[in-house]
Design an enzyme around this catalytic site. Structure first.
Site, PDB file in Angstrom:
ATOM      1  CG  ASP A  39      12.891   2.852  -6.911  1.00 41.61           C
ATOM      2  OD1 ASP A  39      12.364   2.794  -5.777  1.00 41.61           O
ATOM      3  OD2 ASP A  39      12.500   2.541  -8.010  1.00 41.61           O
ATOM      4  CD  GLU A  43      16.365  -2.443  -7.470  1.00 41.31           C
ATOM      5  OE1 GLU A  43      15.578  -1.542  -7.219  1.00 41.31           O
ATOM      6  OE2 GLU A  43      15.947  -3.867  -7.382  1.00 41.31           O
ATOM      7  CD  GLU A  89       9.029   5.714  -7.914  1.00 39.82           C
ATOM      8  OE1 GLU A  89       8.678   6.311  -8.974  1.00 39.82           O
ATOM      9  OE2 GLU A  89       8.316   5.399  -7.081  1.00 39.82           O
ATOM     10  CG  HIS A 120       2.384   1.009  -6.018  1.00 42.35           C
ATOM     11  ND1 HIS A 120       3.505   1.707  -6.033  1.00 42.35           N
ATOM     12  CD2 HIS A 120       3.219  -0.172  -6.436  1.00 42.35           C
ATOM     13  CE1 HIS A 120       4.609   1.415  -6.280  1.00 42.35           C
ATOM     14  NE2 HIS A 120       4.545   0.000  -6.672  1.00 42.35           N
ATOM     15  NE  ARG A 148       4.359   8.866  -4.322  1.00 41.50           N
ATOM     16  CZ  ARG A 148       4.000   9.798  -3.502  1.00 41.50           C
ATOM     17  NH1 ARG A 148       3.362  10.845  -3.491  1.00 41.50           N
ATOM     18  NH2 ARG A 148       4.061   9.028  -2.114  1.00 41.50           N
ATOM     19  CG  HIS A 191       0.226   0.661  -2.437  1.00 43.14           C
ATOM     20  ND1 HIS A 191      -0.044   1.542  -1.743  1.00 43.14           N
ATOM     21  CD2 HIS A 191       1.709   0.248  -2.555  1.00 43.14           C
ATOM     22  CE1 HIS A 191       1.164   2.150  -1.372  1.00 43.14           C
ATOM     23  NE2 HIS A 191       2.239   1.100  -1.914  1.00 43.14           N
TER      24      HIS A 191
HETATM   25  C1  UD1 Z   1       6.443   4.338  -2.032  1.00 43.32           C
HETATM   26  C2  UD1 Z   1       7.545   4.890  -2.907  1.00 43.32           C
HETATM   27  C3  UD1 Z   1       7.947   4.447  -4.272  1.00 43.32           C
HETATM   28  C4  UD1 Z   1       7.874   2.668  -4.140  1.00 43.32           C
HETATM   29  C5  UD1 Z   1       6.515   2.458  -3.358  1.00 43.32           C
HETATM   30  C6  UD1 Z   1       6.725   0.701  -3.295  1.00 43.32           C
HETATM   31  C7  UD1 Z   1       8.021   7.569  -2.393  1.00 43.32           C
HETATM   32  C8  UD1 Z   1       7.788   8.780  -2.887  1.00 43.32           C
HETATM   33  N1  UD1 Z   1       7.420   6.521  -2.992  1.00 43.32           N
HETATM   34  O1  UD1 Z   1       5.222   4.388  -2.834  1.00 43.32           O
HETATM   35  O2  UD1 Z   1       8.943   4.887  -4.812  1.00 43.32           O
HETATM   36  O3  UD1 Z   1       7.568   2.152  -5.333  1.00 43.32           O
HETATM   37  O4  UD1 Z   1       6.483   2.999  -1.917  1.00 43.32           O
HETATM   38  O5  UD1 Z   1       5.318   0.315  -2.592  1.00 43.32           O
HETATM   39  O6  UD1 Z   1       9.092   7.158  -1.865  1.00 43.32           O
HETATM   40  N2  UD1 Z   1       0.164   3.557   3.447  1.00 43.32           N
HETATM   41  C9  UD1 Z   1      -0.462   3.299   4.437  1.00 43.32           C
HETATM   42  N3  UD1 Z   1       0.447   2.004   5.367  1.00 43.32           N
HETATM   43  C10 UD1 Z   1       1.570   1.752   4.595  1.00 43.32           C
HETATM   44  C11 UD1 Z   1       2.204   2.109   3.604  1.00 43.32           C
HETATM   45  C12 UD1 Z   1       1.561   3.475   2.890  1.00 43.32           C
HETATM   46  O7  UD1 Z   1      -1.285   3.549   5.302  1.00 43.32           O
HETATM   47  O8  UD1 Z   1       2.248   0.584   5.233  1.00 43.32           O
HETATM   48  C13 UD1 Z   1      -0.398   4.814   2.970  1.00 43.32           C
HETATM   49  C14 UD1 Z   1      -0.031   6.270   3.776  1.00 43.32           C
HETATM   50  O9  UD1 Z   1      -1.255   7.100   3.655  1.00 43.32           O
HETATM   51  C15 UD1 Z   1       0.910   6.822   2.918  1.00 43.32           C
HETATM   52  C16 UD1 Z   1       0.396   6.599   1.476  1.00 43.32           C
HETATM   53  O10 UD1 Z   1       0.281   5.214   1.696  1.00 43.32           O
HETATM   54  O11 UD1 Z   1       0.943   8.440   3.225  1.00 43.32           O
HETATM   55  C17 UD1 Z   1       1.510   6.657   0.436  1.00 43.32           C
HETATM   56  O12 UD1 Z   1       2.928   5.965   0.896  1.00 43.32           O
HETATM   57  P1  UD1 Z   1       3.996   6.621   0.224  1.00 43.32           P
HETATM   58  O13 UD1 Z   1       5.115   5.836   1.156  1.00 43.32           O
HETATM   59  O14 UD1 Z   1       4.169   8.095   0.339  1.00 43.32           O
HETATM   60  O15 UD1 Z   1       4.053   6.258  -1.204  1.00 43.32           O
HETATM   61  P2  UD1 Z   1       3.820   4.968  -2.000  1.00 43.32           P
HETATM   62  O16 UD1 Z   1       2.856   5.116  -2.978  1.00 43.32           O
HETATM   63  O17 UD1 Z   1       3.696   3.737  -1.086  1.00 43.32           O
HETATM   64  N1  UDP Z   2       4.242  -7.667  -2.622  1.00 45.97           N
HETATM   65  C1  UDP Z   2       3.711  -8.205  -1.225  1.00 45.97           C
HETATM   66  N2  UDP Z   2       2.367  -8.183  -1.046  1.00 45.97           N
HETATM   67  C2  UDP Z   2       1.471  -7.742  -1.799  1.00 45.97           C
HETATM   68  C3  UDP Z   2       2.012  -7.087  -3.079  1.00 45.97           C
HETATM   69  C4  UDP Z   2       3.265  -7.276  -3.226  1.00 45.97           C
HETATM   70  O1  UDP Z   2       4.251  -8.834  -0.569  1.00 45.97           O
HETATM   71  O2  UDP Z   2       0.530  -7.717  -1.606  1.00 45.97           O
HETATM   72  C5  UDP Z   2       5.680  -7.793  -2.741  1.00 45.97           C
HETATM   73  C6  UDP Z   2       6.035  -7.988  -4.135  1.00 45.97           C
HETATM   74  O3  UDP Z   2       6.154  -9.639  -4.436  1.00 45.97           O
HETATM   75  C7  UDP Z   2       7.331  -7.482  -4.269  1.00 45.97           C
HETATM   76  C8  UDP Z   2       6.987  -6.097  -3.581  1.00 45.97           C
HETATM   77  O4  UDP Z   2       6.022  -6.575  -2.846  1.00 45.97           O
HETATM   78  O5  UDP Z   2       8.187  -7.926  -3.703  1.00 45.97           O
HETATM   79  C9  UDP Z   2       6.565  -5.016  -4.693  1.00 45.97           C
HETATM   80  O6  UDP Z   2       6.277  -3.943  -3.925  1.00 45.97           O
HETATM   81  P1  UDP Z   2       5.778  -2.532  -4.541  1.00 45.97           P
HETATM   82  O7  UDP Z   2       4.991  -3.028  -5.714  1.00 45.97           O
HETATM   83  O8  UDP Z   2       5.009  -2.008  -3.623  1.00 45.97           O
HETATM   84  O9  UDP Z   2       6.859  -1.672  -4.912  1.00 45.97           O
HETATM   85  P2  UDP Z   2       7.889  -1.767  -6.324  1.00 45.97           P
HETATM   86  O10 UDP Z   2       8.386  -2.909  -6.700  1.00 45.97           O
HETATM   87  O11 UDP Z   2       7.124  -1.066  -7.425  1.00 45.97           O
HETATM   88  O12 UDP Z   2       9.133  -1.024  -5.792  1.00 45.97           O
END
Ligand code: UD1
Ligand code: UDP
Length: 372
Positions: A96, A118, A132, A209, A211, A242
């Site tokens: 998603d 999924e 999502e 985390h 949005r 996160h």
């Molecule tokens: C994203 C997905 C969300 C998913 C989540 C899982 C979108 C819009 N959002 O949300 O569906 O549930 O991932 O975690 O697709 N960042 C880092 N390093 C990383 C990852 C993130 O610095 O390894 C920071 C960056 O500033 C980035 C921000 O986090 O711009 C947000 O990341 P983004 O992928 O846009 O959204 P998530 O909230 O992580």
């Molecule tokens: N997870 C991880 N390290 C962490 C927090 C979560 O490996 O510090 C794993 C968790 O077990 C799960 C996945 O990351 O498998 C969940 O990711 P996230 O919460 O970012 O996304 P969502 O599940 O909401 O899509």
């Protein structure tokens, strides 16, 4: 021989696709190509390393605080050349995220068959989870193969008019990843959790985390977490924060310095699975953890107003706790004081599969992808 191009970009997609990509890589009847968008960077790279996956393409699109529109545009632009060069029989996406939807759209533009792993999870609320829910709906419209984790997910797709012959109930690949990683040895003394003295205290793992929770809801959730730590001297709370800067700012403001609350960096999947296994209780808005924690027999309070994963709620191990401070505190207090209420939730149930979802998906792809 079929050629499968798998595309993912975030931590949860990587965890849930790793077992499938490894099967496809090892299969002589499949030419498996992996492209990561790197919508996440650090959080993705740890998972690639854990599962020994080396991408053939890395679009490296992550920028700090990037907008959803920018992610979409960068994935579309980056994938165009990859699809043109590889001309896959199937483009596989997961779940998603914006990577998921944009990759499916890029595949559609090149008239490539799309496999959606999924598939079929729904809240039927356009803005929750955001973005999502719509990413799932739109990817579903583009997909040719829908791999639904549960019968309920299949029914959601059939109600939307998806042809029955394109929907396959497979279980969720997260269980494949979880069971494999949970079996691996791990030494706390050598990892990022070594400095935390769990002693005889009850451990609560927190993640947050989404949005739609950013801002007011997240402040309320974190305030409740602080209240829980204040009210129960025998709990130790671990929150791997996160990397989203907006999440980190709120966590810092609300929780930094709270007694027995440990704000730590995101954990690798192996230590995180071990942390969940040791936990008394889990508080989260994560989708994946609503699937993992029940399999580990850990009660989960979901800090959201709805969920697209009602199976574990029906099974009794997951509760929707809402996003209000008092409400979350009340749910946690009950589970920390009422042993019967706790025991009722702390049972291992697994509505999400038997750990063989990836095998089923790989077999279906081999059987069906060449024919359509
Ligand atoms: C994203 C997905 C969300 C998913 C989540 C899982 C979108 C819009 N959002 O949300 O569906 O549930 O991932 O975690 O697709 N960042 C880092 N390093 C990383 C990852 C993130 O610095 O390894 C920071 C960056 O500033 C980035 C921000 O986090 O711009 C947000 O990341 P983004 O992928 O846009 O959204 P998530 O909230 O992580
Ligand atoms: N997870 C991880 N390290 C962490 C927090 C979560 O490996 O510090 C794993 C968790 O077990 C799960 C996945 O990351 O498998 C969940 O990711 P996230 O919460 O970012 O996304 P969502 O599940 O909401 O899509």
């Amino acid at each position: 021989m079929i050629k499968v191009l798998t595309v993912f970009g975030t931590r949860p997609e990587a965890i849930k696709m790793a077992p499938l990509v490894r099967l496809l890589d090892a299969d002589k009847e499949v030419r498996s190509v992996l492209c990561v968008t790197a919508q996440h960077r650090e959080m993705l790279d740890g998972v690639l390393e854990l599962f020994a996956l080396t991408p053939d393409y890395d679009l490296n699109i992550m920028r700090p605080n990037q907008s959803i529109g920018a992610i979409t545009a960068n994935v579309l632009a980056g994938l165009e050349g990859v699809i043109e060069r590889e001309t896959p029989d199937v483009l596989l996406v997961h779940g998603d995220t914006t990577t998921t939807f944009a990759a499916a759209l890029a595949g559609f533009y090149r008239m490539c068959k799309i496999g959606h792993v999924e598939a079929g999870l729904r809240t039927h609320d356009k803005y929750s989870p955001y973005p999502e829910e719509m990413n799932r709906v739109l990817t579903g419209r583009l997909a040719d193969f829908h791999f639904a984790p549960t019968p309920r997910n299949r029914d959601n797709l059939l109600r939307e008019g998806v042809d029955e012959s394109k929907v396959f109930v497979t279980g969720n690949t997260v269980i494949d990843a979880l069971l494999e990683v949970a079996r691996r040895p791990y030494r706390f003394a050598e990892g990022p959790l070594a400095t935390i003295d769990f002693g005889t205290r009850r451990l609560i793992t927190v993640t947050c985390h989404r949005r739609e929770n950013l801002g007011e809801n997240m402040t309320a959730i974190f305030s409740a977490v602080r209240d829980i730590a204040d009210a129960f001297a025998d709990v130790e709370i671990v929150y791997p924060v996160h990397l989203n800067p907006r999440v980190r700012a709120t966590a810092d403001e609300t929780l930094r310095g709270a007694a027995r609350v440990h704000l730590i960096e995101p954990l690798g999947y192996l230590p995180f699975v071990k942390l969940m296994s040791m936990s008394h209780l889990i508080i989260t808005d994560s989708g994946g953890m609503q699937e993992e924690a029940p399999a580990l027999g850990k009660p989960v309070l979901v800090v959201r107003k709805e969920t697209e994963r009602p199976e574990a709620i029906e099974a009794g191990t997951v509760r929707l706790a809402g996003v209000r401070r008092e409400e979350l505190f009340a749910h946690a207090s009950e589970l920390l004081t009422d042993r019967a209420a706790y025991e009722k939730m702390a049972k291992a149930v697994n509505p999400y599969g038997d750990g063989r979802a990836s095998r089923r998906i790989a077999d279906i792809l081999k059987e069906r992808a060449a024919r359509v």
